[in-house]
Design an enzyme around this catalytic site. Structure first.
Site, PDB file in Angstrom:
ATOM      1  N   ARG A  53     -11.404  -0.863  14.508  1.00 28.66           N
ATOM      2  CA  ARG A  53     -10.820   0.066  13.153  1.00 28.66           C
ATOM      3  C   ARG A  53     -11.981  -0.390  12.122  1.00 28.66           C
ATOM      4  O   ARG A  53     -13.183  -0.414  12.321  1.00 28.66           O
ATOM      5  CB  ARG A  53      -9.631   0.109  12.718  1.00 28.66           C
ATOM      6  N   TYR A  87      16.069  29.443   9.630  1.00 27.70           N
ATOM      7  CA  TYR A  87      14.684  30.253   9.953  1.00 27.70           C
ATOM      8  C   TYR A  87      14.229  30.317  11.409  1.00 27.70           C
ATOM      9  O   TYR A  87      14.460  29.419  12.170  1.00 27.70           O
ATOM     10  CB  TYR A  87      13.541  29.453   9.236  1.00 27.70           C
ATOM     11  N   MET A 116      12.522  24.200   3.448  1.00 29.97           N
ATOM     12  CA  MET A 116      12.054  23.358   2.549  1.00 29.97           C
ATOM     13  C   MET A 116      12.881  22.601   1.585  1.00 29.97           C
ATOM     14  O   MET A 116      12.627  21.224   1.121  1.00 29.97           O
ATOM     15  CB  MET A 116      10.998  24.473   1.335  1.00 29.97           C
ATOM     16  N   LYS A 126       0.843  -1.092  -0.060  1.00 31.09           N
ATOM     17  CA  LYS A 126      -0.083   0.047  -0.002  1.00 31.09           C
ATOM     18  C   LYS A 126       1.032   1.402   0.022  1.00 31.09           C
ATOM     19  O   LYS A 126       2.060   1.079   0.130  1.00 31.09           O
ATOM     20  CB  LYS A 126      -0.843   0.055   1.156  1.00 31.09           C
TER      21      LYS A 126
HETATM   22  C1  LIG Z   1      -0.355  -2.016   6.682  1.00 30.98           C
HETATM   23  C2  LIG Z   1      -1.046  -3.167   7.138  1.00 30.98           C
HETATM   24  C3  LIG Z   1      -0.254  -4.442   7.318  1.00 30.98           C
HETATM   25  C4  LIG Z   1       1.331  -4.664   7.215  1.00 30.98           C
HETATM   26  O1  LIG Z   1       1.901  -3.966   8.557  1.00 30.98           O
HETATM   27  P1  LIG Z   1       3.308  -3.562   8.783  1.00 30.98           P
HETATM   28  O2  LIG Z   1       3.251  -3.208  10.422  1.00 30.98           O
HETATM   29  O3  LIG Z   1       3.871  -2.555   7.672  1.00 30.98           O
HETATM   30  O4  LIG Z   1       3.953  -5.191   8.506  1.00 30.98           O
HETATM   31  C5  LIG Z   1      -0.858  -5.654   7.415  1.00 30.98           C
HETATM   32  N1  LIG Z   1      -2.259  -5.766   7.503  1.00 30.98           N
HETATM   33  C6  LIG Z   1      -3.009  -4.759   7.428  1.00 30.98           C
HETATM   34  C7  LIG Z   1      -4.477  -5.082   7.712  1.00 30.98           C
HETATM   35  C8  LIG Z   1      -2.383  -3.555   7.440  1.00 30.98           C
HETATM   36  O5  LIG Z   1      -3.031  -2.518   7.269  1.00 30.98           O
END
Ligand SMILES: *Cc1c(COP(=O)(O)O)cnc(C)c1O
Length: 388
Positions: free
Chosen positions: A155, A274, A326, A61
Site C-alpha cells: 500500500r 420496506y 433511514m 484518524k
Molecule cells: C489505522 C492504522 C493503525 C491503527 O490500526 P488498528 O488496527 O486500529 O489498531 C496503525 N497504523 C497504521 C499505519 C494505520 O493506518
C-alpha cells in the site's frame, strides 16, 4: 459524575421551567452514543502496559474512529499519550488544538501544496517514496518526519530496496527522519505467514537505520507480543473497545442506543418494512426504534441477510425484523415481557451486551467501518469520571 439538585428553598413547580427541562439532559431522540472516556483511558493504559518498554501512541484518524477528536485527544493525553497518528493533515491540525505539545504524525504523507499547515501545526509526515522525502527535505529541512517502509502490504511506503538506498543517503537527515514505520496486513490472523515475514523484513531496519526509532504494531500487533513492539506501538481500534484484540479484553467505550417509538401487533402472514422482505410466521409484537441507516446503523445489517443483527432491550435480546430504514428499524419483541417494551424505553444497538463487531458482521463488514460511519446526526454524550 455529579448530579445537579434543585435548591431546597425553591417553590414546588407545577410545570418544569424551560431551564429545568434543559437540565434533564441533552436533546437526544434518535441514535444516542454514550462514549465512556474513562474506559477509553483505561484501555489505552492497558495497551501501554502490554507494550512496556515501547512508547504507546494513539491512532485518532477519522475523527478518532468516529468518536470525536475534541474529546478523545484530551482523554488520551490525560492518560499519558504523547504521540498521535492521523490519516490527513486536516485531522492533524485539529489534534494540535487539543494537544499543544504532542508529536503528531500524518499517515498519508506530505502533500506539498499544504506545507503551511504542516508547518503551522508542527505535523510530521510519514513519508512513503523518495520524491516525497526530497520534497519534505526541500520545504521543511530538518523538520521531524517518519519513513514508511513497505514490508509486504503493498500500500504506502518505500520498498526494501529503496529503504536500503535511502539508509546510506544524507537525504534522510535533511528530511528529519527520526521514526521508521511499517504496517501489518494480517496482524489479526496471527497464524498468517505474512505476519512473521513482515516482522523479519522490518527487523532489518535496525541495522539500516541505527539510532532511529522503529514502529510496527497496530492494536492486533500489540497483542502479538514483545517481538512486535519495537520502540513505539500504534493501537487504534483496541483503544476504542473494538474487537481487533483477540487475546485481551478491552472495555466497551461506545454504547449506541435508540428508543422505542411504537409497539404494535402484526398478525401472522403480514410483512414488516420496506420491500416487504420479511413476513412474520406467527402473530407477533414488534417495536419500532428511532434510529436507522442515516445514523450509521448499516442497512446491510437488516434481518434479511445471512446473519441477523440483534439488539438488547431490558434484559433481553431481540432480533431485527425486516429492513433497516433511514430513521427507523423494527425488532421482534413477541417473546419479551410486555412491561419491558414500551414507547420511550431505550434499546442497546451495540455496547456492553451487543458487540459492535457482531452488528458489523451482520452487515458483512468490520467494527472499524461501523464506528467511522456513525453519522453526525447521532447525539454523542461523553462520560468522564476523572473530570467530575
Ligand atoms: C489505522 C492504522 C493503525 C491503527 O490500526 P488498528 O488496527 O486500529 O489498531 C496503525 N497504523 C497504521 C499505519 C494505520 O493506518
Amino acid at each position: 459524575m455529579t448530579e445537579r439538585t434543585s435548591q431546597p428553598s425553591s417553590p414546588p413547580a407545577t410545570e418544569a421551567p424551560a431551564s429545568e427541562a434543559r437540565a434533564s439532559g441533552p436533546l437526544a431522540s434518535g441514535l444516542r452514543l454514550t462514549v465512556d472516556l474513562t474506559a477509553l483511558g483505561r484501555n489505552w493504559k492497558k495497551l501501554a502496559a502490554m507494550a512496556e518498554g515501547a512508547e504507546c501512541a494513539g491512532v485518532v484518524k477519522a475523527d478518532a474512529y468516529g468518536l470525536g477528536i475534541d474529546r478523545v485527544v484530551p482523554a488520551l493525553s490525560a492518560a499519558g499519550c504523547r504521540t498521535f497518528f492521523v490519516a490527513l493533515p486536516e485531522e492533524g491540525v485539529r489534534v494540535r488544538e487539543f494537544a499543544p505539545d504532542a508529536a503528531i504524525y500524518v499517515l498519508c504523507g506530505f502533500l506539498s501544496d499544504l506545507v503551511v499547515h504542516y508547518s503551522e501545526a508542527k505535523l510530521r509526515p510519514v513519508l512513503g517514496f523518495r520524491d516525497e522525502v526530497e520534497a519534505w527535505a526541500g520545504s521543511m529541512p530538518g523538520a521531524p518526519s517518519a519513513l514508511h517502509v513497505d514490508t509486504g502490504m503493498n500500500r504506502l511506503g518505500v520498498t526494501l530496496e529503496e529503504a536500503e538506498a535511502l539508509s546510506a543517503d544524507p537525504l534522510i537527515e535533511r528530511a528529519g527522519v527520526e521514526l521508521v514505520i511499517s504496517h501489518l496486513a494480517c496482524a489479526d490472523e496471527p497464524e498468517h505467514p505474512l505476519t512473521a515475514r513482515q516482522r523479519a523484513r522490518f527487523s532489518e531496519m535496525r541495522e539500516l537505520f541505527p539510532g532511529k526509532r522503529l514502529s510496527l504494531a497496530n492494536s492486533a500487533g500489540v497483542h502479538l507480543g514483545p517481538h512486535y513492539h519495537y520502540d513505539l506501538v500504534r493501537p487504534g481500534i483496541a483503544v476504542y473497545g473494538g474487537a481487533s484484540h483477540p487475546f485481551a479484553e478491552m472495555e466497551t467505550v461506545v454504547t449506541a442506543e435508540a428508543r422505542v417509538l411504537q409497539v404494535r401487533d402484526v398478525p401472522a402472514g403480514e410483512a414488516v418494512g420496506y420491500g416487504a422482505v420479511q413476513t412474520v410466521h406467527r402473530d407477533s409484537r414488534i417495536a419500532v426504534l428511532g434510529a436507522g441507516y442515516a445514523d450509521g446503523y448499516q442497512r446491510a445489517a437488516s434481518a434479511v441477510g445471512p446473519r441477523n443483527a440483534r439488539v438488547r432491550i431490558g434484559n433481553h435480546i431481540a432480533p431485527l425484523l425486516g429492513r433497516v430504514s433511514m430513521d427507523l428499524m423494527a425488532i421482534d419483541v413477541t417473546d419479551l415481557p410486555e412491561e419491558e417494551v414500551r414507547p420511550g424505553v431505550w434499546a442497546e444497538l451495540f455496547g456492553p451486551h451487543v458487540a459492535v463487531d457482531s452488528v458489523a458482521a451482520a452487515a458483512g463488514t468490520i467494527g472499524y467501518e461501523l464506528l467511522t460511519g456513525l453519522s453526525r446526526r447521532a447525539t454523542r454524550i461523553y462520560r468522564d469520571e476523572t473530570s467530575g
